[in-house]
Design a protein around this motif. Structure first.
Motif, short mmCIF file in Angstrom:
data_model
loop_
_atom_site.label_atom_id
_atom_site.label_comp_id
_atom_site.label_asym_id
_atom_site.label_seq_id
_atom_site.Cartn_x
_atom_site.Cartn_y
_atom_site.Cartn_z
N GLU A 164 33.95 34.21 32.66
CA GLU A 164 33.22 32.97 32.38
C GLU A 164 34.03 31.75 32.80
O GLU A 164 33.49 30.79 33.36
N ASP A 165 35.34 31.79 32.54
CA ASP A 165 36.21 30.67 32.96
C ASP A 165 36.29 30.58 34.48
O ASP A 165 36.34 29.48 35.04
N VAL A 166 36.29 31.74 35.14
CA VAL A 166 36.34 31.75 36.60
C VAL A 166 35.09 31.11 37.17
O VAL A 166 35.15 30.32 38.12
N GLU A 167 33.92 31.43 36.58
CA GLU A 167 32.67 30.83 37.04
C GLU A 167 32.63 29.33 36.77
O GLU A 167 32.08 28.56 37.56
N THR A 168 33.21 28.91 35.66
CA THR A 168 33.16 27.49 35.27
C THR A 168 34.15 26.65 36.06
O THR A 168 33.80 25.60 36.60
N TYR A 169 35.41 27.10 36.11
CA TYR A 169 36.47 26.27 36.70
C TYR A 169 36.89 26.71 38.09
O TYR A 169 37.54 25.96 38.83
N GLY A 170 36.58 27.94 38.47
CA GLY A 170 37.10 28.48 39.72
C GLY A 170 38.42 29.18 39.46
O GLY A 170 39.09 28.94 38.46
N ILE A 171 38.83 30.04 40.39
CA ILE A 171 40.03 30.86 40.18
C ILE A 171 41.32 30.08 40.42
O ILE A 171 42.34 30.32 39.77
N LEU A 172 41.30 29.12 41.36
CA LEU A 172 42.52 28.40 41.70
C LEU A 172 43.11 27.60 40.54
O LEU A 172 44.32 27.69 40.27
N PRO A 173 42.32 26.78 39.82
CA PRO A 173 42.89 26.05 38.69
C PRO A 173 43.50 26.95 37.61
O PRO A 173 44.49 26.59 36.97
N LEU A 174 42.91 28.12 37.42
CA LEU A 174 43.40 29.04 36.39
C LEU A 174 44.71 29.71 36.78
O LEU A 174 45.50 30.10 35.92
N LEU A 175 44.93 29.85 38.08
CA LEU A 175 46.14 30.53 38.56
C LEU A 175 47.25 29.57 38.99
O LEU A 175 48.34 30.02 39.36
N THR A 176 47.00 28.28 38.96
CA THR A 176 47.97 27.31 39.44
C THR A 176 49.27 27.34 38.64
O THR A 176 50.37 27.45 39.20
N LEU A 177 49.17 27.27 37.31
CA LEU A 177 50.38 27.27 36.47
C LEU A 177 51.15 28.58 36.58
O LEU A 177 52.38 28.55 36.80
N PRO A 178 50.49 29.75 36.45
CA PRO A 178 51.24 31.00 36.63
C PRO A 178 51.89 31.10 38.01
O PRO A 178 53.01 31.61 38.13
N ALA A 179 51.19 30.60 39.05
CA ALA A 179 51.74 30.65 40.40
C ALA A 179 53.00 29.80 40.52
O ALA A 179 53.97 30.20 41.18
N ILE A 180 53.01 28.64 39.87
CA ILE A 180 54.19 27.78 39.90
C ILE A 180 55.37 28.45 39.19
O ILE A 180 56.50 28.44 39.69
N LEU A 221 52.69 37.70 36.54
CA LEU A 221 51.69 37.88 37.60
C LEU A 221 50.54 38.76 37.14
O LEU A 221 49.36 38.42 37.31
N PHE A 222 50.87 39.91 36.54
CA PHE A 222 49.82 40.83 36.10
C PHE A 222 49.03 40.25 34.93
O PHE A 222 47.82 40.45 34.84
N THR A 223 49.70 39.53 34.03
CA THR A 223 49.00 38.89 32.91
C THR A 223 48.00 37.86 33.41
O THR A 223 46.87 37.76 32.91
N ALA A 224 48.43 37.09 34.42
CA ALA A 224 47.55 36.05 34.97
C ALA A 224 46.35 36.66 35.68
O ALA A 224 45.22 36.18 35.54
N LEU A 225 46.59 37.73 36.45
CA LEU A 225 45.50 38.32 37.24
C LEU A 225 44.51 39.11 36.39
O LEU A 225 43.29 38.97 36.54
#
Length: 269
Positions: free
Chosen positions: A48-64, A38-42
């Motif tokens: 730059e990735d957050v601006e490009t892809y948004g936060i949800l796609p980047l956190l989907t795998l760690p959340a699962i 959780l802390f590694t993901a956050l």
């Protein structure tokens, strides 16, 4: 012999600091894989990735991954922490910390794991529906948000009931939801207190407070609130029982009076 006066006050405060820190550390250690992911993901998010892809796609795998591991690690550890908190709230402050924690971990592992799976699925469904309806149907999304708060409040009652009652898992979840709905002000106050603890942990002491105090304080506050509800329910049950006994006595007295009247009538015939 425990010191008195000012030194006694400092001694008791330091003792409670130690108790809270030990139990919180045990909870962190037992939940470490989930906390690490959780802390590694956050904190590993690239702006730059957050601006490009948004936060949800980047956190989907760690959340699962976190959702899969949480019922097997975090829920049993939290049940163990609530086991100790129950002892503290009910007046057993001097219980052996390690022994009580791991006994609670072992005794409640199966039920907390099953409850964790059910709660995780429920949370996942509500979160998915919230984000799904948020863009086009904002009113419906607020309904799912309200359900999320309700389920979150019932989760703390679930842990409190798990360590306080001997019930089946489905009964625990059902009764936790019913108590949350039936006592909305107490449930809301519990959520507000927990939110304050989290905000203080995040904004002021961050990692230090989370590591040593956040979880154990939340467990203590949650069971303290639940115990107030439990005591009031006990009082209501005793009053109902007393009123039923008084009604039964009155009915029996009326029956005796009727019998006396009938006997008197028969003797006068």
């Amino acid at each position: 012999m425990e010191p008195r006066g000012l030194m006694g006050g400092f001694y008791r405060i330091s003792e409670w600091i130690m108790r809270l820190a030990v139990i919180n550390l045990l909870w962190v250690v037992c939940s470490l894989p989930v906390i690490f992911i959780l802390f590694t993901a956050l904190f590993g998010l690239n702006p730059e990735d957050v601006e490009t892809y948004g936060i949800l796609p980047l956190l989907t795998l760690p959340a699962i991954v976190v959702a899969v591991l949480t019922p097997f690690l975090v829920f049993p550890a939290t049940a163990a922490m609530f086991t100790v908190a129950r002892k503290w709230v009910t007046g057993e402050a001097d219980v052996p910390l390690f022994k009580t924690f791991f006994r609670g971990y072992k005794e409640n592992y199966k039920q907390s794991m099953i409850g964790g799976i059910l709660y995780t699925v429920l949370f996942a469904l509500l979160v998915v529906n919230f984000f799904f309806y948020r863009e086009e149907f904002s009113v419906i999304s607020y309904i799912f948000l309200a359900f999320l708060v309700l389920v979150a409040a019932s989760l703390f009652n679930f842990f409190s009931m798990l360590v306080h009652y001997h019930m089946k898992t489905f009964q625990l979840i059902k009764n936790a939801l019913l108590i949350t709905i039936g006592k909305p002000f107490r449930s809301l106050s519990n959520i507000i207190m927990i939110a304050l603890v989290i905000v203080i942990s995040w904004n002021f002491m961050k990692g230090f407070m989370f590591m040593f105090f956040t979880g154990s304080i939340i467990a203590f506050v949650s069971f303290w609130n639940f115990n107030i509800i439990y005591m009031k329910l006990q009082e209501q049950a005793e009053k109902m029982k007393q009123s039923e006994e008084e009604a039964a006595e009155e009915a029996a007295e009326m029956d005796r009076e009727e019998l006396v009247k009938d006997d008197y009538k028969d003797s006068n015939k």
